[in-house]
Design a protein around this motif. Structure first.
Motif, short mmCIF file in Angstrom:
data_model
loop_
_atom_site.label_atom_id
_atom_site.label_comp_id
_atom_site.label_asym_id
_atom_site.label_seq_id
_atom_site.Cartn_x
_atom_site.Cartn_y
_atom_site.Cartn_z
N CYS A 16 1.01 -1.21 0.01
CA CYS A 16 0.24 0.12 0.02
C CYS A 16 0.91 1.19 0.04
CB CYS A 16 -0.78 -0.01 1.18
SG CYS A 16 -0.03 0.25 2.94
N THR A 17 0.28 2.27 -0.29
CA THR A 17 1.07 3.56 -0.11
C THR A 17 0.19 4.59 0.88
OG1 THR A 17 -0.54 4.86 -1.88
CG2 THR A 17 1.22 3.60 -2.76
N SER A 18 0.71 5.58 1.31
CA SER A 18 0.06 6.39 2.33
C SER A 18 -1.26 6.86 1.56
CB SER A 18 0.61 7.69 2.80
OG SER A 18 1.02 8.41 1.85
N SER A 19 -1.52 7.00 0.32
CA SER A 19 -2.83 7.53 -0.08
C SER A 19 -3.47 6.59 -0.30
CB SER A 19 -2.47 8.23 -1.49
OG SER A 19 -2.06 7.29 -2.52
N ASN A 20 -3.70 5.23 -0.56
CA ASN A 20 -4.30 4.20 -0.67
C ASN A 20 -4.44 3.22 0.47
OD1 ASN A 20 -2.14 2.42 -1.22
ND2 ASN A 20 -2.61 2.23 -3.57
N ALA A 21 -3.80 3.37 1.39
CA ALA A 21 -3.84 2.46 2.42
C ALA A 21 -5.31 1.91 3.06
CB ALA A 21 -2.88 2.85 3.75
#
Length: 337
Positions: A142-147
């Motif tokens: 995941c990324t911080s924008s789509n977690a």
């Protein structure tokens, strides 16, 4: 052309020497068929000479889609690894192979395997800010924008092991309300060091400012608490990835914006919106690992073809599957940290 540079550090260079450095970097990039990538937290001079600036995942995707045969990644080691995972056929160089990451280093593949053994059947969600070995032991990155989107895609009755950042994990728990989610107690020492005290002082000094907070920050919970308590207006507080911050910088009409993330990000925000005054919540929030990719080392990487980053093909294949599992969920996010 070969730049004539003194033995002193780049901070001492004259305007002519900086121009010679920029010219040689661009010339060598063309000669070596190289694309230059710079993370948002790099020094402004390196950001300005790069072909692309952004977060690690977005840059890795750009690298994978580039026609260039060589990728020079001005960032930290795990970022260059991610580029190699997504573009295994390309040569990947990093200006300093010793440029690590305090967050990625909080968990190893062995530690993750042991954690998984304690929780059989759990789904492992790893932030992209992890080593190739950890990604290889992961179900979904995941990324911080789509977690939040990634965790919400997992059936509600499945236990989730979220790693390695405890602050991002707490943010995801807060938004999703998920109770069967276990967090690895890792942190980025720079973001963790942006404290609630820093935040409160900054808000006191600039009560009308807009606030951009990275979810890795130690002050993220305090920011949201101040909103819920009525100390800050909801529409002036944004918990965002670096890519989200850049989008918000382009939209904002605020006169002043306080920014809680690594201070290298300010360069991109100020370029995106030169009218607004962007100021750090903590002016000391500089990552020493990011700053290891100096102008001198970037030039060395192009001149000498060092330091090359490799990933075992078996580990790379498994790590790539975890990244692709993330991309398959909803609309792929263009931004990462």
């Amino acid at each position: 052309m070969t730049a004539t540079l003194p033995a002193r550090t780049a901070a001492d260079w004259s305007p002519d020497q900086w121009e010679a450095w920029r010219a040689e970097v661009r010339q060598l990039a063309a000669e070596k068929d190289a694309v230059l990538l710079a993370h948002n937290y790099q020094a402004p001079e390196i950001q300005d000479v790069a072909d692309h600036v952004g977060d690690s995942l977005a840059l890795s995707r750009l690298a994978a889609g580039s026609d260039a045969s060589t990728i020079v990644f001005a960032g930290v080691h795990f970022m260059a690894e991610t580029a190699k995972i997504l573009a295994p056929e390309k040569t990947v160089l990093v200006p300093d192979a010793d440029a690590g990451c305090s967050l990625a280093d909080t968990i190893s593949a062995d530690q993750l395997r042991a954690w998984k053994a304690e929780h059989p059947g759990a789904v492992v969600v790893s932030y992209v800010n992890t080593s190739a070995g950890v990604k290889a032991e992961t179900d979904i990155c995941c990324t911080s924008s789509n977690a939040v989107e990634v965790v919400e895609s997992i059936p509600a009755d499945r236990e989730v092991l979220f790693l390695p950042d405890q602050f991002l994990g707490a943010h995801v728990q807060r938004v999703t309300g998920r109770t069967n989610m276990r967090l690895w107690m890792g942190e980025c020492h720079v973001h963790a060091g942006i404290s609630p005290t820093d935040l409160r002082q900054s808000v006191t000094d600039a009560p009308d400012a807009e606030l951009l907070v990275h979810p890795e920050c130690g002050c993220a919970t305090s920011a949201l608490w101040m909103v819920s308590d009525g100390q800050l207006p909801t529409d002036r507080v944004h918990v965002l990835s670096t890519g989200g911050m850049l989008d918000q910088a382009r939209r904002t009409t605020a006169k002043r914006v306080l920014v809680a993330t690594e201070i290298g990000m300010l360069h991109q925000l100020r370029q995106a919106n030169p009218v607004t005054d962007f100021q750090p919540v903590n002016s000391r929030a500089a990552c020493p690992y990011m700053k290891m990719s100096t102008p001198e080392k970037l030039l060395r990487a192009l001149r000498e073809g060092r330091d090359e980053v490799t990933v075992d093909p078996g580990i790379a294949a498994r790590a790539r599957a975890a990244v692709e599992a993330m991309v398959a969920i909803g609309t792929p996010s263009p931004v990462g940290e």
